[in-house]
Design a protein around this motif. Sequence first.
Motif, PDB file in Angstrom:
ATOM      1  N   GLY A  38       0.856  -1.193   0.000  1.00 44.01           N
ATOM      2  CA  GLY A  38       0.000   0.000   0.000  1.00 44.01           C
ATOM      3  C   GLY A  38       0.886   1.235   0.000  1.00 44.01           C
ATOM      4  O   GLY A  38       2.122   1.147   0.110  1.00 44.01           O
ATOM      5  N   SER A  39       0.276   2.404  -0.089  1.00 43.78           N
ATOM      6  CA  SER A  39       1.071   3.621  -0.226  1.00 43.78           C
ATOM      7  C   SER A  39       1.581   4.167   1.108  1.00 43.78           C
ATOM      8  O   SER A  39       2.593   4.864   1.148  1.00 43.78           O
ATOM      9  CB  SER A  39       0.271   4.692  -0.972  1.00 43.78           C
ATOM     10  OG  SER A  39      -1.020   4.777  -0.432  1.00 43.78           O
ATOM     11  N   SER A  40       0.924   3.828   2.220  1.00 41.86           N
ATOM     12  CA  SER A  40       1.295   4.443   3.507  1.00 41.86           C
ATOM     13  C   SER A  40       2.764   4.295   3.885  1.00 41.86           C
ATOM     14  O   SER A  40       3.371   5.257   4.346  1.00 41.86           O
ATOM     15  CB  SER A  40       0.414   3.892   4.635  1.00 41.86           C
ATOM     16  OG  SER A  40      -0.931   4.143   4.351  1.00 41.86           O
ATOM     17  N   ASP A  69       0.216  -9.872   3.616  1.00 36.13           N
ATOM     18  CA  ASP A  69      -0.837 -10.488   2.803  1.00 36.13           C
ATOM     19  C   ASP A  69      -0.387 -10.646   1.356  1.00 36.13           C
ATOM     20  O   ASP A  69       0.662 -10.123   0.959  1.00 36.13           O
ATOM     21  CB  ASP A  69      -2.132  -9.657   2.877  1.00 36.13           C
ATOM     22  CG  ASP A  69      -1.872  -8.148   2.852  1.00 36.13           C
ATOM     23  OD1 ASP A  69      -0.835  -7.731   2.302  1.00 36.13           O
ATOM     24  OD2 ASP A  69      -2.699  -7.391   3.398  1.00 36.13           O
ATOM     25  N   GLY A 134      -0.453  -0.218   7.581  1.00 39.10           N
ATOM     26  CA  GLY A 134      -1.280   0.873   7.077  1.00 39.10           C
ATOM     27  C   GLY A 134      -2.692   0.689   7.632  1.00 39.10           C
ATOM     28  O   GLY A 134      -2.970  -0.280   8.357  1.00 39.10           O
ATOM     29  N   LEU A 135      -3.540   1.599   7.280  1.00 44.42           N
ATOM     30  CA  LEU A 135      -4.922   1.572   7.787  1.00 44.42           C
ATOM     31  C   LEU A 135      -5.853   1.709   6.589  1.00 44.42           C
ATOM     32  O   LEU A 135      -5.771   2.693   5.853  1.00 44.42           O
ATOM     33  CB  LEU A 135      -5.068   2.777   8.725  1.00 44.42           C
ATOM     34  CG  LEU A 135      -6.193   2.845   9.708  1.00 44.42           C
ATOM     35  CD1 LEU A 135      -6.213   1.624  10.611  1.00 44.42           C
ATOM     36  CD2 LEU A 135      -6.041   4.123  10.541  1.00 44.42           C
ATOM     37  N   HIS A 140      -9.702  -1.475   8.114  1.00 47.92           N
ATOM     38  CA  HIS A 140      -9.041  -2.785   8.042  1.00 47.92           C
ATOM     39  C   HIS A 140      -7.542  -2.663   8.239  1.00 47.92           C
ATOM     40  O   HIS A 140      -6.944  -1.622   7.962  1.00 47.92           O
ATOM     41  CB  HIS A 140      -9.394  -3.540   6.747  1.00 47.92           C
ATOM     42  CG  HIS A 140      -8.767  -3.031   5.482  1.00 47.92           C
ATOM     43  ND1 HIS A 140      -9.460  -2.359   4.521  1.00 47.92           N
ATOM     44  CD2 HIS A 140      -7.503  -3.146   5.005  1.00 47.92           C
ATOM     45  CE1 HIS A 140      -8.659  -2.074   3.513  1.00 47.92           C
ATOM     46  NE2 HIS A 140      -7.457  -2.534   3.777  1.00 47.92           N
ATOM     47  N   ALA A 142      -4.044  -5.175   7.336  1.00 47.36           N
ATOM     48  CA  ALA A 142      -3.771  -6.234   6.353  1.00 47.36           C
ATOM     49  C   ALA A 142      -5.044  -6.320   5.496  1.00 47.36           C
ATOM     50  O   ALA A 142      -5.519  -5.295   5.007  1.00 47.36           O
ATOM     51  CB  ALA A 142      -3.395  -7.530   7.022  1.00 47.36           C
ATOM     52  N   PHE A 143      -5.654  -7.500   5.334  1.00 47.51           N
ATOM     53  CA  PHE A 143      -6.937  -7.543   4.610  1.00 47.51           C
ATOM     54  C   PHE A 143      -8.063  -8.015   5.532  1.00 47.51           C
ATOM     55  O   PHE A 143      -9.029  -8.624   5.085  1.00 47.51           O
ATOM     56  CB  PHE A 143      -6.837  -8.422   3.364  1.00 47.51           C
ATOM     57  CG  PHE A 143      -6.356  -7.675   2.139  1.00 47.51           C
ATOM     58  CD1 PHE A 143      -6.990  -6.519   1.701  1.00 47.51           C
ATOM     59  CD2 PHE A 143      -5.265  -8.132   1.423  1.00 47.51           C
ATOM     60  CE1 PHE A 143      -6.547  -5.824   0.573  1.00 47.51           C
ATOM     61  CE2 PHE A 143      -4.817  -7.453   0.287  1.00 47.51           C
ATOM     62  CZ  PHE A 143      -5.457  -6.294  -0.128  1.00 47.51           C
ATOM     63  N   ASN A 167      -8.101   0.102  -3.921  1.00 49.25           N
ATOM     64  CA  ASN A 167      -6.910  -0.503  -4.506  1.00 49.25           C
ATOM     65  C   ASN A 167      -6.935  -0.507  -6.036  1.00 49.25           C
ATOM     66  O   ASN A 167      -5.933  -0.865  -6.662  1.00 49.25           O
ATOM     67  CB  ASN A 167      -6.699  -1.918  -3.958  1.00 49.25           C
ATOM     68  CG  ASN A 167      -6.207  -1.881  -2.512  1.00 49.25           C
ATOM     69  OD1 ASN A 167      -6.021  -0.800  -1.941  1.00 49.25           O
ATOM     70  ND2 ASN A 167      -5.982  -3.024  -1.916  1.00 49.25           N
ATOM     71  N   ARG A 169      -6.621   1.822  -7.936  1.00 49.79           N
ATOM     72  CA  ARG A 169      -5.603   2.728  -8.487  1.00 49.79           C
ATOM     73  C   ARG A 169      -4.313   1.994  -8.830  1.00 49.79           C
ATOM     74  O   ARG A 169      -3.542   2.447  -9.668  1.00 49.79           O
ATOM     75  CB  ARG A 169      -5.330   3.897  -7.537  1.00 49.79           C
ATOM     76  CG  ARG A 169      -4.647   3.538  -6.232  1.00 49.79           C
ATOM     77  CD  ARG A 169      -4.633   4.755  -5.307  1.00 49.79           C
ATOM     78  NE  ARG A 169      -3.763   4.619  -4.157  1.00 49.79           N
ATOM     79  CZ  ARG A 169      -4.068   3.913  -3.070  1.00 49.79           C
ATOM     80  NH1 ARG A 169      -5.223   3.267  -2.991  1.00 49.79           N
ATOM     81  NH2 ARG A 169      -3.215   3.856  -2.055  1.00 49.79           N
ATOM     82  N   LYS A 205      -7.618   9.731   5.368  1.00 48.42           N
ATOM     83  CA  LYS A 205      -7.534   8.843   6.536  1.00 48.42           C
ATOM     84  C   LYS A 205      -8.010   9.531   7.819  1.00 48.42           C
ATOM     85  O   LYS A 205      -8.057   8.907   8.874  1.00 48.42           O
ATOM     86  CB  LYS A 205      -6.090   8.351   6.721  1.00 48.42           C
ATOM     87  CG  LYS A 205      -5.555   7.474   5.586  1.00 48.42           C
ATOM     88  CD  LYS A 205      -6.195   6.093   5.598  1.00 48.42           C
ATOM     89  CE  LYS A 205      -5.923   5.289   4.326  1.00 48.42           C
ATOM     90  NZ  LYS A 205      -4.575   4.817   4.197  1.00 48.42           N
TER      91      LYS A 205
HETATM   92  N1  LIG Z   1      -3.831  -4.780   2.249  1.00 44.12           N
HETATM   93  C1  LIG Z   1      -3.523  -3.371   2.196  1.00 44.12           C
HETATM   94  C2  LIG Z   1      -3.222  -2.888   3.572  1.00 44.12           C
HETATM   95  O1  LIG Z   1      -2.087  -3.580   4.083  1.00 44.12           O
HETATM   96  C3  LIG Z   1      -2.990  -1.400   3.537  1.00 44.12           C
HETATM   97  O2  LIG Z   1      -2.544  -0.964   4.786  1.00 44.12           O
HETATM   98  C4  LIG Z   1      -4.271  -0.691   3.188  1.00 44.12           C
HETATM   99  C5  LIG Z   1      -4.118   0.823   3.135  1.00 44.12           C
HETATM  100  O3  LIG Z   1      -3.529   1.187   1.933  1.00 44.12           O
HETATM  101  P1  LIG Z   1      -2.818   2.550   1.671  1.00 44.12           P
HETATM  102  O4  LIG Z   1      -1.590   2.527   2.514  1.00 44.12           O
HETATM  103  O5  LIG Z   1      -2.463   2.536   0.214  1.00 44.12           O
HETATM  104  O6  LIG Z   1      -3.752   3.616   2.047  1.00 44.12           O
HETATM  105  O7  LIG Z   1      -4.734  -1.151   1.961  1.00 44.12           O
HETATM  106  C6  LIG Z   1      -4.564  -2.490   1.507  1.00 44.12           C
HETATM  107  O8  LIG Z   1      -5.817  -3.027   1.442  1.00 44.12           O
END
Ligand SMILES: N[C@@H]1[C@@H](O)[C@H](O)[C@@H](COP(=O)(O)O)O[C@@H]1O
Length: 248
Positions: A38-40, A69, A134-135, A140, A142-143, A167, A169, A205
């Motif tokens: 993820g981008s965080s 995951d 990340g969040l 959630h 992870a997933f 996701n 994107r 967020k």
């Molecule tokens: N499985 C991943 C998570 O691990 C990630 O923390 C979350 C947030 O993504 P982002 O960091 O891009 O906002 O999205 C996904 O679904």
Amino acid sequence: MISVHRFVDPAAVGRAAADLVDAAVLERGERVIGLATGSSPLETYAELVRRHGGDATSAYRDVEAFLLDEYIGLPSDHPQRYAAVIRREFTDAMGIPSGRVHGPDADAVDLAEASRAYDRTIERSGGVGVQLLGLGSDGHIAFNAPGTSFDERTHVATLGGSTRRDNARFFGGDIDAVPRSALSQGIATILRARSIVVIATGAGKAHIVAQVLASGPTEALPATALHGHDDVVLLVDAAAGVLLEGHG
Ligand SMILES: N[C@@H]1[C@@H](O)[C@H](O)[C@@H](COP(=O)(O)O)O[C@@H]1O
């Protein structure tokens, strides 16, 4: 308990998260790190690569890394497979050999056994010393979607609509190209990490950060499970922390 720290922008969050990972690996001698995609965490990875990427004697060369995951159903050469993403964005540049970068085997015929095997591999490594997280916008981690039992270990997780939209994107904006399931560490797996660093940046967020901090542990909001862990740091930038009062 979740301890919250606010920073001016995502780059400052990345530096602070890199400091915490460095403290675990270089000072406390942790040899197992848990990585999120993820981008965080991208700024964190870039910062760690800047600090240690060219150093052949770095302690990071000896770490074992575990992904949270992996998508189910992507072809083996798909660039969005998390095993490929993490090598591209972090572990290759850090000099961590691919044989020490582990993820759940989402190609296994028996996914239940692959899940148990992943949990065993993490345990055998000595357990995760520092876990980056990340969040998701629905809370959630992870997933693990809202409603997932806090007692779940690694398992097949169904991706909710908002997660697949978020996701898309990474899949050229095409939600239909986003897998519908993944093999994911469960919340019980994640909580076994000795320390956890959660990263949330950007205005998108702000709501979920405020909700998670205001709520007691509830399976309706998976990240609230983190309240039950004794070493969780949540790093937010100004935009993600805008709804917080009285924190950090
Ligand atoms: N499985 C991943 C998570 O691990 C990630 O923390 C979350 C947030 O993504 P982002 O960091 O891009 O906002 O999205 C996904 O679904």
